[in-house]
Design a protein around this motif. Sequence first.
Motif, PDB file in Angstrom:
ATOM      1  N   GLY A   1     -55.000  68.826  24.309  1.00  0.00           N
ATOM      2  CA  GLY A   1     -55.130  67.387  24.160  1.00  0.00           C
ATOM      3  C   GLY A   1     -54.146  66.830  23.143  1.00  0.00           C
ATOM      4  O   GLY A   1     -53.445  67.564  22.444  1.00  0.00           O
ATOM      5  N   GLU A   2     -54.094  65.507  23.067  1.00  0.00           N
ATOM      6  CA  GLU A   2     -53.167  64.841  22.154  1.00  0.00           C
ATOM      7  C   GLU A   2     -53.710  64.836  20.735  1.00  0.00           C
ATOM      8  O   GLU A   2     -54.896  64.627  20.506  1.00  0.00           O
ATOM      9  CB  GLU A   2     -52.916  63.394  22.609  1.00  0.00           C
ATOM     10  CG  GLU A   2     -51.855  62.694  21.787  1.00  0.00           C
ATOM     11  CD  GLU A   2     -51.549  61.295  22.299  1.00  0.00           C
ATOM     12  OE1 GLU A   2     -50.791  60.583  21.613  1.00  0.00           O
ATOM     13  OE2 GLU A   2     -52.076  60.926  23.354  1.00  0.00           O
ATOM     14  N   ARG A   3     -52.838  65.078  19.777  1.00  0.00           N
ATOM     15  CA  ARG A   3     -53.194  65.041  18.364  1.00  0.00           C
ATOM     16  C   ARG A   3     -52.457  63.891  17.697  1.00  0.00           C
ATOM     17  O   ARG A   3     -51.533  63.329  18.276  1.00  0.00           O
ATOM     18  CB  ARG A   3     -52.868  66.385  17.704  1.00  0.00           C
ATOM     19  CG  ARG A   3     -53.688  67.515  18.343  1.00  0.00           C
ATOM     20  CD  ARG A   3     -53.260  68.885  17.933  1.00  0.00           C
ATOM     21  NE  ARG A   3     -53.964  69.878  18.739  1.00  0.00           N
ATOM     22  CZ  ARG A   3     -53.710  71.183  18.708  1.00  0.00           C
ATOM     23  NH1 ARG A   3     -52.774  71.643  17.904  1.00  0.00           N
ATOM     24  NH2 ARG A   3     -54.388  72.009  19.476  1.00  0.00           N
ATOM     25  N   PHE A   4     -52.861  63.573  16.482  1.00  0.00           N
ATOM     26  CA  PHE A   4     -52.320  62.386  15.840  1.00  0.00           C
ATOM     27  C   PHE A   4     -51.848  62.704  14.423  1.00  0.00           C
ATOM     28  O   PHE A   4     -52.409  63.567  13.748  1.00  0.00           O
ATOM     29  CB  PHE A   4     -53.371  61.272  15.805  1.00  0.00           C
ATOM     30  CG  PHE A   4     -53.861  60.865  17.175  1.00  0.00           C
ATOM     31  CD1 PHE A   4     -53.154  59.928  17.921  1.00  0.00           C
ATOM     32  CD2 PHE A   4     -55.001  61.434  17.717  1.00  0.00           C
ATOM     33  CE1 PHE A   4     -53.582  59.564  19.183  1.00  0.00           C
ATOM     34  CE2 PHE A   4     -55.440  61.079  18.979  1.00  0.00           C
ATOM     35  CZ  PHE A   4     -54.729  60.138  19.718  1.00  0.00           C
ATOM     36  N   ALA A   5     -50.827  61.963  14.009  1.00  0.00           N
ATOM     37  CA  ALA A   5     -50.355  62.067  12.634  1.00  0.00           C
ATOM     38  C   ALA A   5     -51.283  61.254  11.735  1.00  0.00           C
ATOM     39  O   ALA A   5     -51.767  60.199  12.130  1.00  0.00           O
ATOM     40  CB  ALA A   5     -48.928  61.532  12.546  1.00  0.00           C
ATOM     41  N   ARG A   6     -51.557  61.782  10.550  1.00  0.00           N
ATOM     42  CA  ARG A   6     -52.398  61.032   9.614  1.00  0.00           C
ATOM     43  C   ARG A   6     -51.850  61.182   8.199  1.00  0.00           C
ATOM     44  O   ARG A   6     -51.235  62.200   7.851  1.00  0.00           O
ATOM     45  CB  ARG A   6     -53.858  61.478   9.673  1.00  0.00           C
ATOM     46  CG  ARG A   6     -54.146  62.845   9.113  1.00  0.00           C
ATOM     47  CD  ARG A   6     -55.626  63.182   9.263  1.00  0.00           C
ATOM     48  NE  ARG A   6     -55.967  64.444   8.616  1.00  0.00           N
ATOM     49  CZ  ARG A   6     -56.360  64.556   7.338  1.00  0.00           C
ATOM     50  NH1 ARG A   6     -56.421  63.469   6.583  1.00  0.00           N
ATOM     51  NH2 ARG A   6     -56.662  65.726   6.828  1.00  0.00           N
ATOM     52  N   GLU A   7     -52.102  60.167   7.397  1.00  0.00           N
ATOM     53  CA  GLU A   7     -51.590  60.165   6.026  1.00  0.00           C
ATOM     54  C   GLU A   7     -52.440  61.046   5.131  1.00  0.00           C
ATOM     55  O   GLU A   7     -53.667  61.046   5.213  1.00  0.00           O
ATOM     56  CB  GLU A   7     -51.545  58.739   5.478  1.00  0.00           C
ATOM     57  CG  GLU A   7     -50.820  58.637   4.141  1.00  0.00           C
ATOM     58  CD  GLU A   7     -50.591  57.205   3.698  1.00  0.00           C
ATOM     59  OE1 GLU A   7     -49.823  57.004   2.740  1.00  0.00           O
ATOM     60  OE2 GLU A   7     -51.192  56.296   4.311  1.00  0.00           O
TER      61      GLU A   7
END
Length: 283
Positions: free
Chosen positions: A227-233
């Motif tokens: 699945g798609e993952r996301f960048a996070r601060e």
Amino acid sequence: MNVDLLPEDCFAHILSYTSPRDACRLSLVSSTVRFAADSDNVWQKFLPVDYQEILSRLVLPLVYISKKELFMRLCSPVLIDQGKKTFSLEKSTSKKRYILGARELSITWANNPLYWTWKPFLQSRFTEVAELRTISWLQITGKINTKTISPKTQYAAYLIVKFAERAFGLDSLPSEVSLEVGNGSFKSQGTVYLRWQERKKQLECLGHLYFLHRDEALRSRVSEGDGERFAREREDGWIEIELGSFYNDGGEGKEVKMCLKEVKGQHLKGGLIVEGIEIRPKE
């Protein structure tokens, strides 16, 4: 039973089977408990069994007068292995954490100044980072052996990056992320767009349907895996992207290979600043 009646060494032995967090909390009970909770016998058990070997790899030696003080100092990242990695302990659990600096990674064509630039970066914990100038084939790989991390622990790996003001082409096609343990005995895969969430919100708010349609069209060219993952601060101001997670059973040492790549598009991209890959216990 009044714990003050227990011999100090007996209570210290009991505390050594708890956790650093519990030992600190119990030290507030009484002065007797505090003496036991602060003893080297307790904090020796919270240090990794190979802590002496880790100390021998430090760039700068640590000064400490007790095992508790040593433990607390190791809870803040320290540079090891000629400054190419950092090591630290989780304060609540004493689990190991590492960051492999960019110089410790395998970055395709990183030594060609036409494609990548190595430079100091004020916000980095390392002496230099790698900044992508322009390239079509993006591939970043890191490796670590399971023997060097804490056993019986679920770990995750995170690519630590920033985006330069001039960043371009990084989100034209989703990048593939993967993590493999041993010779393919375990493997996880996924995809991620190399862009900060604020950028995505801006595009949506401005109604740039072109970008949204483009993403959907290009997505079909990449296998999404898990699945798609996301960048996070992160708290330190950098941005992290999860590459995958795995369980370290503590058995025979196995190589863990972590990777981010975008090699299916033929377009140019640039402006990605790579600090390293962090391997830490997963919450």
